[in-house]
Design an enzyme around this catalytic site. Structure first.
Site, PDB file in Angstrom:
ATOM      1  N   GLU A 188      -8.064  -9.702   8.920  1.00 60.40           N
ATOM      2  CA  GLU A 188      -8.656  -9.652   7.750  1.00 60.40           C
ATOM      3  C   GLU A 188      -9.565 -10.841   7.400  1.00 60.40           C
ATOM      4  O   GLU A 188      -9.134 -11.971   7.942  1.00 60.40           O
ATOM      5  CB  GLU A 188      -7.389  -9.555   6.591  1.00 60.40           C
ATOM      6  N   GLU A 215      -3.684  -0.759   0.000  1.00 57.86           N
ATOM      7  CA  GLU A 215      -2.559  -0.863  -1.221  1.00 57.86           C
ATOM      8  C   GLU A 215      -2.846  -0.575  -2.540  1.00 57.86           C
ATOM      9  O   GLU A 215      -2.658  -1.615  -3.414  1.00 57.86           O
ATOM     10  CB  GLU A 215      -1.804  -2.320  -0.842  1.00 57.86           C
ATOM     11  N   GLU A 269      -0.079  -1.810   8.304  1.00 57.10           N
ATOM     12  CA  GLU A 269       0.321  -3.132   8.388  1.00 57.10           C
ATOM     13  C   GLU A 269       1.817  -3.261   8.457  1.00 57.10           C
ATOM     14  O   GLU A 269       2.586  -2.695   7.785  1.00 57.10           O
ATOM     15  CB  GLU A 269      -0.199  -3.658   6.879  1.00 57.10           C
ATOM     16  N   GLN A 308      -0.982  -9.902  11.262  1.00 57.77           N
ATOM     17  CA  GLN A 308      -2.490  -9.656  11.766  1.00 57.77           C
ATOM     18  C   GLN A 308      -2.624 -10.310  12.881  1.00 57.77           C
ATOM     19  O   GLN A 308      -1.535 -10.456  13.763  1.00 57.77           O
ATOM     20  CB  GLN A 308      -3.391 -10.516  10.722  1.00 57.77           C
TER      21      GLN A 308
HETATM   22  O1  AHR Z   1      -1.738  -8.898   5.658  1.00 57.33           O
HETATM   23  C1  AHR Z   1      -1.568  -9.830   4.371  1.00 57.33           C
HETATM   24  C2  AHR Z   1      -1.807  -8.931   3.022  1.00 57.33           C
HETATM   25  O2  AHR Z   1      -0.471  -8.033   2.863  1.00 57.33           O
HETATM   26  C3  AHR Z   1      -2.783  -7.838   2.918  1.00 57.33           C
HETATM   27  O3  AHR Z   1      -4.113  -8.278   2.627  1.00 57.33           O
HETATM   28  C4  AHR Z   1      -2.396  -6.887   2.138  1.00 57.33           C
HETATM   29  O4  AHR Z   1      -2.917  -5.534   2.403  1.00 57.33           O
HETATM   30  C5  AHR Z   1      -0.742  -7.067   2.082  1.00 57.33           C
HETATM   31  O5  AHR Z   1      -0.376  -7.158   0.933  1.00 57.33           O
END
Ligand code: AHR
Length: 500
Positions: free
Chosen positions: A32, A178, A297, A351
């Site tokens: 991200e 989300e 995620e 991530q």
């Molecule tokens: O990965 C960090 C954040 O966590 C992402 O931007 C979001 O989708 C989630 O809440």
């Protein structure tokens, strides 16, 4: 056969008892525009480790070691305020903008085409998200044209003008991020999101019918709208989508290690609930179409407090340092992925660099965190089919989940090359477990190796000072004794047994 006593266990394996095919996309990641994931992680032209295009060669080499099959991009919460046209074309013309999600300054020096360059370099598929917060359904469809259409129309020609004559061929797409969360830019009520996602999906598939689309499910099993949100959005979008997403971030906030190490129960229950929701909606709609799950995620995230970046460029955000107990939670998550691979086809570790990530960098160094190793071992050895393993194990008491087995186990068998692997987590903090592996059908010809990862201290971590405190040890395989072998699993460990 040994008799089971307090610290002994038995694991029964049968290559005929299959739970499902293991999708290679279970070993995917998420990158991200947040903190130092892209800038200062993947892309850092000023680093001595950068290649001629600004990618960090050392980071790419570590990502290749993880054997990531697909990368989700560009967010995350960032996605809901992102306009993809900002990130393509000549760099000097790209606008610098305020990213409201992370309160940072986004220079747009890295965008869709640079992301494709990353995927090519690490041999991973791209997975793109479309902005359903501040973005429109037309903008989503235009991005599909930009990425996937042959030259001849406006957005495809724009890609060609930007130096990419061939389509990128992006197959996997997320319909927002989300959208159930009040923190999301442009958060929507379930019926509103369902309507927008369905219309975006229609246009995107009209652009390219081969797309696989992921609908936003609940952002956590802790949401008050879970799993009702999932039912509502599925009922509206079922025939237009291929996957429902789920997210979850785990943590040991109470410093209750026995309960933390039992989190597989929680992960399994989230998948069971959503699998049941899928079955309910499919029957309710009398549909022949199938929708599967994408855990796009997942990770441990709880140690670093949220501090607004106040429009900094490349701020340090969520740079978690992972310890052994975190790595054993990650290992159990991967065990659950294998056990539930009949319904779960995609999973993205969130991530991949610096931000809640297996890799941490400075401008000229990197460290592989503890969670790097379980991911690497699973992504290399879990291929083919997942076996429905029967485990007889001692139990221990937890506050959160009651009595829980000390061992958490999964196994894979690949009929193509006749190889198998068994993944065993010993959750005990003090006791070794003498474990007998029993092959009930054809036993492997030989055990190749034992990869063992762990130590006595749940809080032990790799750091820049001690980058290799915790790495897997490779031990020689042992001879099989009439379809069986007995191993000693040390406390707080992951053992991966590879056979052929
Ligand atoms: O990965 C960090 C954040 O966590 C992402 O931007 C979001 O989708 C989630 O809440």
């Amino acid at each position: 056969m040994t008799t089971l006593t307090t610290n002994t266990a038995r694991v029964y394996l049968d290559t005929n008892r299959v739970s499902g095919d293991i999708s290679p996309l279970l070993f995917s990641g998420f990158a991200e525009h947040m903190g130092r994931c892209i800038y200062g992680g993947i892309y850092e032209p000023a680093s001595s480790c950068a290649d001629e295009n600004g990618y960090r060669s050392d980071v790419l080499a570590a990502l290749r070691q993880l054997n990531l099959r697909m990368i989700r991009y560009p967010g995350g919460n960032f996605l809901s305020g992102y306009h993809w046209l900002d990130g393509v074309g000549p760099r000097e013309q790209r606008p610098c903008r305020r990213d409201l999600a992370w309160q940072s300054t986004e220079t747009n020096q890295f965008g869709t085409n640079e992301f494709m360059g990353l995927c090519r370099r690490i041999d991973a598929q791209p997975m793109l998200g479309v902005n359903l917060g501040t973005g429109s359904i037309a903008e989503a469809a235009n991005l599909v044209e930009y990425c996937n259409a042959p030259a001849g129309t406006q957005y495809a020609d724009l890609r060609v003008a930007h130096g990419y004559p061939e389509p990128h061929g992006v197959k996997y797409w997320c319909l927002g991020n989300e959208m159930d969360g009040h923190w999301q830019i442009g958060h929507l009520e379930p019926a509103e999101y369902a309507c927008k996602a369905r219309e975006a999906a229609k246009l995107m598939k009209w652009q390219d019918p081969s797309l696989k689309l992921v609908l936003c499910g609940s952002s956590s099993s802790g949401m008050p709208t879970y799993p009702e949100w999932d039912r509502v959005v599925l009922e509206s979008c079922w025939e237009h989508v291929d996957y429902l997403s789920l997210h979850y971030y785990a943590g040991n906030r109470e410093n209750d290690t026995p309960s933390y190490l039992a989190l597989a129960a929680q992960f399994e229950s989230q998948l069971d609930t959503l699998a049941a929701t899928l079955r309910y909606v499919k029957s309710h709609l009398r549909s022949k179409h199938d929708v599967r799950l994408a855990w796009d995620e997942w990770n441990v995230c709880y140690k670093v407090p949220d501090v607004p970046a106040r429009w900094a460029e490349v701020p340090h955000i969520a740079e978690e340092v992972y310890n052994l107990e975190d790595a054993l939670v990650v290992a159990q998550w991967l065990n659950v992925f294998l056990r539930k691979c009949d319904v779960l086809e995609i999973a993205c570790l969130a991530q991949i660099v610096n931000v809640i990530a297996p890799i941490l960098t400075t401008t000229d160094r990197l460290v592989r965190q503890t969670i790097f190793y379980p991911f690497m071992l699973f992504s290399h050895y879990a291929t083919g089919q997942s076996l429905n393993v029967l485990t007889q194990s001692p139990h221990y008491a937890t506050k959160a989940f009651g009595d829980v087995p000390v061992l958490d186990v999964s196994a894979s068998y690949d009929p193509v090359d006749d190889r198998s692997a068994v993944f065993l987590v010993n959750r005990s903090q003090k006791e070794s477990v003498l474990t007998e592996l029993v092959w009930q059908s054809r036993a492997p010809r030989k055990m190749n190796a034992l990869h063992q990862f762990g130590c006595a201290h749940p809080k032990a971590a790799n750091t820049f000072e001690h980058p290799e405190l915790l790495i897997p040890r490779v031990l020689p395989g042992m001879p099989l004794d009439d379809h069986a072998a007995t191993l000693r699993l040390p406390p707080l460990s992951l053992t991966v047994v590879t056979c052929e």
